[in-house]
Structure formats: structure tokens, C-alpha cells
Design a protein around this motif. Sequence first.
Motif, PDB file in Angstrom:
ATOM      1  N   ARG A  69      75.506 -19.447   5.666  1.00  0.00           N
ATOM      2  CA  ARG A  69      76.852 -18.932   5.397  1.00  0.00           C
ATOM      3  C   ARG A  69      77.391 -19.688   4.193  1.00  0.00           C
ATOM      4  O   ARG A  69      77.412 -20.919   4.192  1.00  0.00           O
ATOM      5  CB  ARG A  69      77.769 -19.132   6.592  1.00  0.00           C
ATOM      6  N   TYR A 105      83.937  -9.923   2.385  1.00  0.00           N
ATOM      7  CA  TYR A 105      82.725 -10.413   3.035  1.00  0.00           C
ATOM      8  C   TYR A 105      81.569  -9.446   2.798  1.00  0.00           C
ATOM      9  O   TYR A 105      81.768  -8.233   2.751  1.00  0.00           O
ATOM     10  CB  TYR A 105      82.947 -10.544   4.545  1.00  0.00           C
ATOM     11  N   SER A 107      76.898  -9.382   3.422  1.00  0.00           N
ATOM     12  CA  SER A 107      75.672 -10.059   3.832  1.00  0.00           C
ATOM     13  C   SER A 107      74.532  -9.588   2.955  1.00  0.00           C
ATOM     14  O   SER A 107      74.537  -8.463   2.459  1.00  0.00           O
ATOM     15  CB  SER A 107      75.337  -9.747   5.294  1.00  0.00           C
ATOM     16  N   ASN A 112      72.204 -13.269   5.728  1.00  0.00           N
ATOM     17  CA  ASN A 112      72.955 -14.427   5.253  1.00  0.00           C
ATOM     18  C   ASN A 112      74.341 -13.937   4.864  1.00  0.00           C
ATOM     19  O   ASN A 112      74.478 -12.916   4.194  1.00  0.00           O
ATOM     20  CB  ASN A 112      72.250 -15.079   4.062  1.00  0.00           C
ATOM     21  N   GLN A 113      75.366 -14.661   5.292  1.00  0.00           N
ATOM     22  CA  GLN A 113      76.741 -14.184   5.143  1.00  0.00           C
ATOM     23  C   GLN A 113      77.456 -14.875   3.988  1.00  0.00           C
ATOM     24  O   GLN A 113      77.362 -16.096   3.822  1.00  0.00           O
ATOM     25  CB  GLN A 113      77.507 -14.421   6.442  1.00  0.00           C
ATOM     26  N   TRP A 114      78.167 -14.072   3.220  1.00  0.00           N
ATOM     27  CA  TRP A 114      78.921 -14.552   2.064  1.00  0.00           C
ATOM     28  C   TRP A 114      80.391 -14.206   2.252  1.00  0.00           C
ATOM     29  O   TRP A 114      80.731 -13.077   2.597  1.00  0.00           O
ATOM     30  CB  TRP A 114      78.398 -13.898   0.790  1.00  0.00           C
ATOM     31  N   SER A 115      81.257 -15.180   1.997  1.00  0.00           N
ATOM     32  CA  SER A 115      82.707 -14.988   1.986  1.00  0.00           C
ATOM     33  C   SER A 115      83.169 -15.228   0.558  1.00  0.00           C
ATOM     34  O   SER A 115      82.863 -16.274  -0.027  1.00  0.00           O
ATOM     35  CB  SER A 115      83.402 -16.007   2.890  1.00  0.00           C
TER      36      SER A 115
END
Length: 125
Positions: A69, A105, A107, A112-115
Motif C-alpha cells: 500500500r 484510489y 490498484s 497493490n493499493q495506491w492512494s
Amino acid sequence: MDWKIELVPVPVSDVDAAKHFYVNQVGFAADHDQRVDESLRFVQLTPPGSACSVVIGEGTTDMLPGTQRIQIVVPSAVEARRHLLDGGVAGVSEVTPLEWGTFVYFSDPDGNQWSLQELPARPAG
């Protein structure tokens, strides 16, 4: 003494597909793609304007794909969202205003996570 984060691993299952996603859809720069030996391939990618890069590849992390993240600060959440949609990134969230910033947001194909955070205006003073 300055301490600067330079490189963050992003675990992926398919290096070539992930490189294509991050470079051609998200807009990261492809800095390096080096096969060091049969067990290590190092692919360094940098978000536009960032002093910190990410590394994907083979043998670069023990993390499982989809477990990372990461948060990035952007000048405009609305423009960042538009950029991702224009690049064909699927699953981009709506713009979410919160007291501590405005967020978007998404992914990568592995989860995999992106903010992406637009910081709130700072009080004058």
C-alpha cells in the motif's frame, strides 16, 4: 542530517505486465530494467515529479503480490483521476474529500493499493 526515501518495493506476479501498467497506463518513467542474474531482475520506475522510485522485478522483495500500500501526494486529485482514466486504468475511485485531504484510489493488476492525496490548503499564518 537529511534522510530521504529513495526506493520502495512493489511485489508483482508478472514483471512485464506490471511494467507496462505502470509506464503506459499510470505514467511512471522507466528508469532501469536490468537482469542482474537468473534470480534477480531489477526494474526501477518513478512517478512523475517524484524523488522516490518503486522497484518491481524478480528477487527484489519477499512480499507477496498485492500486499503493498503506497500513498502519493498530488497537486490535484481531480486531475490525477482524469489522468488515470485517460490511461485506461480500471477501478479508479471517485474523488473522495476528507478533512485531511482529497483522495483518489486505484490498484494495480496484482491488487497493490495506491492512494493519491491532494493535501488540504494550509491555514494562512
